[in-house]
Design a protein around this motif. Structure first.
Motif, PDB file in Angstrom:
ATOM      1  N   SER A 151       0.839  -1.544  -0.044  1.00 22.99           N
ATOM      2  CA  SER A 151      -0.108  -0.317   0.111  1.00 22.99           C
ATOM      3  C   SER A 151       0.658   1.676   0.218  1.00 22.99           C
ATOM      4  N   VAL A 152       0.217   2.356  -0.500  1.00 24.53           N
ATOM      5  CA  VAL A 152       1.236   3.625  -0.318  1.00 24.53           C
ATOM      6  C   VAL A 152      -0.104   4.603   0.211  1.00 24.53           C
ATOM      7  N   ASP A 153       0.373   5.274   1.453  1.00 23.55           N
ATOM      8  CA  ASP A 153      -0.075   6.273   1.482  1.00 23.55           C
ATOM      9  C   ASP A 153       0.766   7.023   2.809  1.00 23.55           C
ATOM     10  N   LEU A 154       0.560   8.286   3.678  1.00 25.85           N
ATOM     11  CA  LEU A 154       0.802   8.759   3.918  1.00 25.85           C
ATOM     12  C   LEU A 154       2.003   8.099   5.204  1.00 25.85           C
ATOM     13  N   ASP A 155       3.458   8.365   5.657  1.00 24.41           N
ATOM     14  CA  ASP A 155       3.741   7.716   6.674  1.00 24.41           C
ATOM     15  C   ASP A 155       5.549   8.293   7.048  1.00 24.41           C
ATOM     16  N   HIS A 156       5.704   8.883   7.724  1.00 27.51           N
ATOM     17  CA  HIS A 156       7.566   8.942   7.590  1.00 27.51           C
ATOM     18  C   HIS A 156       7.892   9.888   5.964  1.00 27.51           C
ATOM     19  N   VAL A 157       6.821  11.126   6.458  1.00 29.65           N
ATOM     20  CA  VAL A 157       6.900  11.898   5.014  1.00 29.65           C
ATOM     21  C   VAL A 157       8.253  12.916   5.337  1.00 29.65           C
ATOM     22  N   GLU A 158       9.216  13.223   7.145  1.00 30.74           N
ATOM     23  CA  GLU A 158      10.370  14.237   6.117  1.00 30.74           C
ATOM     24  C   GLU A 158      10.855  13.448   5.792  1.00 30.74           C
ATOM     25  N   ILE A 168      -8.590  -5.654  22.539  1.00 28.30           N
ATOM     26  CA  ILE A 168      -7.698  -5.595  20.643  1.00 28.30           C
ATOM     27  C   ILE A 168      -6.296  -4.743  20.525  1.00 28.30           C
ATOM     28  N   LEU A 169      -5.398  -5.663  20.310  1.00 28.55           N
ATOM     29  CA  LEU A 169      -4.121  -5.190  19.573  1.00 28.55           C
ATOM     30  C   LEU A 169      -4.176  -4.380  18.460  1.00 28.55           C
ATOM     31  N   ASP A 170      -3.408  -3.070  18.380  1.00 31.10           N
ATOM     32  CA  ASP A 170      -2.973  -3.028  16.814  1.00 31.10           C
ATOM     33  C   ASP A 170      -2.208  -1.748  17.363  1.00 31.10           C
ATOM     34  N   VAL A 171      -1.172  -1.796  15.632  1.00 33.02           N
ATOM     35  CA  VAL A 171       0.119  -1.475  16.035  1.00 33.02           C
ATOM     36  C   VAL A 171      -0.046  -0.173  14.890  1.00 33.02           C
ATOM     37  N   ALA A 172      -1.185   0.181  14.774  1.00 28.05           N
ATOM     38  CA  ALA A 172      -1.858   0.835  13.862  1.00 28.05           C
ATOM     39  C   ALA A 172      -1.183   2.385  14.431  1.00 28.05           C
ATOM     40  N   HIS A 173      -0.273   3.463  13.683  1.00 23.79           N
ATOM     41  CA  HIS A 173      -0.084   4.502  13.370  1.00 23.79           C
ATOM     42  C   HIS A 173      -0.091   5.490  12.713  1.00 23.79           C
ATOM     43  N   ASN A 174      -1.076   4.982  11.705  1.00 25.16           N
ATOM     44  CA  ASN A 174      -0.725   6.699  10.929  1.00 25.16           C
ATOM     45  C   ASN A 174      -2.810   6.557   9.970  1.00 25.16           C
ATOM     46  N   PRO A 175      -3.036   7.537   9.375  1.00 25.80           N
ATOM     47  CA  PRO A 175      -4.421   7.573   9.305  1.00 25.80           C
ATOM     48  C   PRO A 175      -4.922   6.840   8.691  1.00 25.80           C
ATOM     49  N   HIS A 176      -3.822   6.039   7.414  1.00 26.19           N
ATOM     50  CA  HIS A 176      -4.876   5.055   6.450  1.00 26.19           C
ATOM     51  C   HIS A 176      -4.490   3.587   7.896  1.00 26.19           C
ATOM     52  N   LYS A 209       4.273  11.361  13.812  1.00 26.79           N
ATOM     53  CA  LYS A 209       3.354  10.773  13.321  1.00 26.79           C
ATOM     54  C   LYS A 209       1.691  11.851  13.083  1.00 26.79           C
ATOM     55  N   ASP A 210       1.068  11.233  12.640  1.00 25.13           N
ATOM     56  CA  ASP A 210       0.397  12.682  12.238  1.00 25.13           C
ATOM     57  C   ASP A 210      -1.022  12.020  12.843  1.00 25.13           C
ATOM     58  N   VAL A 211      -0.767  12.929  14.374  1.00 26.93           N
ATOM     59  CA  VAL A 211      -1.700  12.462  15.784  1.00 26.93           C
ATOM     60  C   VAL A 211      -3.053  12.371  14.616  1.00 26.93           C
ATOM     61  N   ASP A 212      -3.231  13.877  14.723  1.00 31.56           N
ATOM     62  CA  ASP A 212      -4.642  14.284  14.600  1.00 31.56           C
ATOM     63  C   ASP A 212      -5.295  13.684  13.148  1.00 31.56           C
ATOM     64  N   GLY A 213      -4.849  13.295  12.415  1.00 31.26           N
ATOM     65  CA  GLY A 213      -5.568  12.112  11.793  1.00 31.26           C
ATOM     66  C   GLY A 213      -6.222  11.164  12.424  1.00 31.26           C
ATOM     67  N   VAL A 214      -5.089  10.350  13.111  1.00 31.90           N
ATOM     68  CA  VAL A 214      -5.744   8.606  13.381  1.00 31.90           C
ATOM     69  C   VAL A 214      -6.737   9.494  14.303  1.00 31.90           C
ATOM     70  N   ILE A 215      -6.393  10.502  14.968  1.00 30.79           N
ATOM     71  CA  ILE A 215      -7.131  10.809  16.339  1.00 30.79           C
ATOM     72  C   ILE A 215      -8.851  10.799  15.230  1.00 30.79           C
ATOM     73  N   ALA A 216      -8.813  11.603  13.779  1.00 36.73           N
ATOM     74  CA  ALA A 216      -9.731  12.108  12.711  1.00 36.73           C
ATOM     75  C   ALA A 216     -10.594  10.508  13.070  1.00 36.73           C
ATOM     76  N   SER A 267       1.276   2.688  18.177  1.00 36.53           N
ATOM     77  CA  SER A 267       2.279   2.206  17.874  1.00 36.53           C
ATOM     78  C   SER A 267       2.467   0.900  18.677  1.00 36.53           C
ATOM     79  N   PHE A 268       3.914   0.770  18.106  1.00 36.95           N
ATOM     80  CA  PHE A 268       4.631  -0.670  18.592  1.00 36.95           C
ATOM     81  C   PHE A 268       4.326   0.126  19.792  1.00 36.95           C
ATOM     82  N   LEU A 269       5.528   0.672  20.031  1.00 39.77           N
ATOM     83  CA  LEU A 269       5.665   0.554  21.207  1.00 39.77           C
ATOM     84  C   LEU A 269       4.299   0.979  22.230  1.00 39.77           C
ATOM     85  N   THR A 270       3.454   1.330  22.401  1.00 34.49           N
ATOM     86  CA  THR A 270       2.140   1.805  22.505  1.00 34.49           C
ATOM     87  C   THR A 270       2.029  -0.717  23.242  1.00 34.49           C
TER      88      THR A 270
END
Length: 440
Positions: free
Chosen positions: A169-176, A307-315, A343-350, A420-423
């Motif tokens: 997949s291709v989406d926004l992450d590591h944009v820097e 439920i455990l999920d390492v999801a850390h970007n809006p996608h 990370k895009d914190v606001d995008g994940v919250i949305a 996050s993986f860390l969470t």
């Protein structure tokens, strides 16, 4: 500059000592570029005499790698699997024939790569990647599956010429590092493709830059929806490729609506490689039934529902939201939520804001970790409600947040651990630490 030889561990030093040393020997944790890592690989005369499958993408890499490994092991092949990051133990990153590498196997390879690099400075990821590749080269494997760490073009894994490469997949992450739109990111990820070799793209709407790059180098591009596809009902699903069909398969053991997309990409890779790696239908069925991957919409057994999920970007968060919706009714959802500041914190919250009733914001360690207070402030700034049926709490770390959520939840509620993986790792580590006490 590297640390002095006096401070270097040796092949018999503990793994923890090695990992601390490797974090100290380069000035930056991420230093994109292949020059240094290629130079040391040449000194090591690194040669992987196996079929090489490289898997990149924004999300879905780990699941696709795990399914490939399970199916190939079920077919009787000797398989090496390299993934990152790990959840609890570094050893998870290197698997040989389904088993995590031992401490001794890893420290022996670390010592060999550290000696070979001389004055060439390598990052933690670069040196550990070379060490694991060297372990695989010495393990008489039939096939190696290598997960890209970050991007593709300049990731250390890209020193390997893939016999088949997959972009999930291709989406926004590591944009820097990779760019701020899908076209730039797609171009970076497409660089794991090789001329004349199968290039699988599982993204239903790939960036034009990825398609153009694959065509410009003469890669054999397999596009989802054009060259392969899947269809399913409530009981079973089917795969259809260019010249191969696989019918009446049970759903993968990995949960989530997106897993058929990942599974079909893995099957497209196996179809493209079937002259070298034939995999019978029974091995496909068995592998998909047995595959395991912690932290990807993982629902722990027993009560309450966790439920455990390492999801850390809006996608990934959007996929997680859909999967939560498919779980049925729960009176309240309690979230243990921790994220990194890049990370895009606001995008994940949305994507998940209206799926969660009670937020337990967990501080994460290191310079990239957001504190619980900072995360709580981001939720409030996004307009997340606080009333009699909803709340926001700041906690020191994932273990404290999980304990507080468990204390507050009612019968029939569920806990979601994500961000996050860390969470996820912090909660899993607290569970592991508590296990002996519960057994007494």
């Amino acid at each position: 500059m590297p640390s002095s030889s006096a401070s270097r561990p040796d092949a018999h030093s503990p793994l923890a000592q090695w990992l601390a040393y490797l974090e100290s020997i380069h000035s930056r944790p991420i230093d994109m570029g292949l020059g240094r890592v290629r130079e040391v690989a040449a000194r090591l005369e690194l040669d992987l005499d196996a079929v090489k499958i490289v898997v990149g993408g924004t999300n879905g890499k780990g699941s696709t790698c795990a399914m490939l490994e399970a199916m190939l092991l079920s077919a009787g092949y000797k398989v090496g699997l390299y993934t990152s990051p790990h959840l609890l133990d570094f050893n998870e990153r290197a698997r040989v024939n389904g088993e995590s590498a031992s401490d001794a196997a890893l420290t022996g390879q670390f010592a060999a790569v550290d000696a070979a690099r001389g004055d060439t400075s390598l990052t933690y990821f670069e040196l550990t990647t070379l060490a694991i590749l060297r372990l695989f080269a010495q393990s008489a494997l039939d096939v190696v599956i290598l997960e890209v760490g970050l991007g593709g073009r300049l990731d250390a894994v890209n020193i390997v010429d893939a016999d088949c490469a997959i972009v999930t997949s291709v989406d926004l992450d590591h944009v820097e590092w990779l760019g701020d739109d899908r076209e730039k990111i797609g171009w970076e990820k497409a660089h794991i493709y090789r001329p004349g070799k199968p290039a699988i793209c599982a993204d239903p709407m790939p960036p034009q830059s990825l398609v153009d790059y694959a065509e410009s180098i003469g890669a054999d591009l397999w596009r989802f929806g054009r060259d392969y596809n899947y269809a399913g009902d409530k009981q079973q699903w089917n795969y259809g490729g260019r010249s191969q069909r696989r019918n009446a398969m049970a759903y993968p053991a990995l949960r989530g609506a997106n897993q058929l997309l990942n599974a079909s990409a893995a099957l497209a890779a196996l179809e493209a490689l079937r002259d070298r790696l034939p995999v019978p239908q029974q091995a496909v069925r068995l592998g998909l039934l047995q595959v395991q991957l912690p932290g990807r919409f993982q629902i722990l057994p027993g009560q309450p529902a966790v439920i455990l999920d390492v999801a850390h970007n809006p996608h990934a968060a959007a996929v997680l939201a859909d999967n939560l919706d498919n779980m049925g009714f729960y009176p309240y959802t309690y979230a243990v939520f921790g994220m990194l500041n890049d990370k895009d914190v606001d995008g994940v919250i949305a994507k998940l804001g209206d799926r969660v009733d009670h937020w337990y914001c967990a501080g994460l360690p290191g310079p990239r970790g957001l504190s619980g207070e900072e995360l709580a402030a981001r939720l409030r700034a996004r307009g997340v409600k606080e009333d009699k049926d909803s709340s926001i709490h700041a906690c020191a770390d994932p273990a404290a947040a999980y304990a507080a959520a468990r204390e507050s939840m009612g019968e029939g509620d569920r806990i979601l651990v994500f961000g996050s993986f860390l969470t996820v790792a912090g909660v899993l580590a607290s569970m592991r630490a508590a296990r002996p006490a519960r057994a007494d």
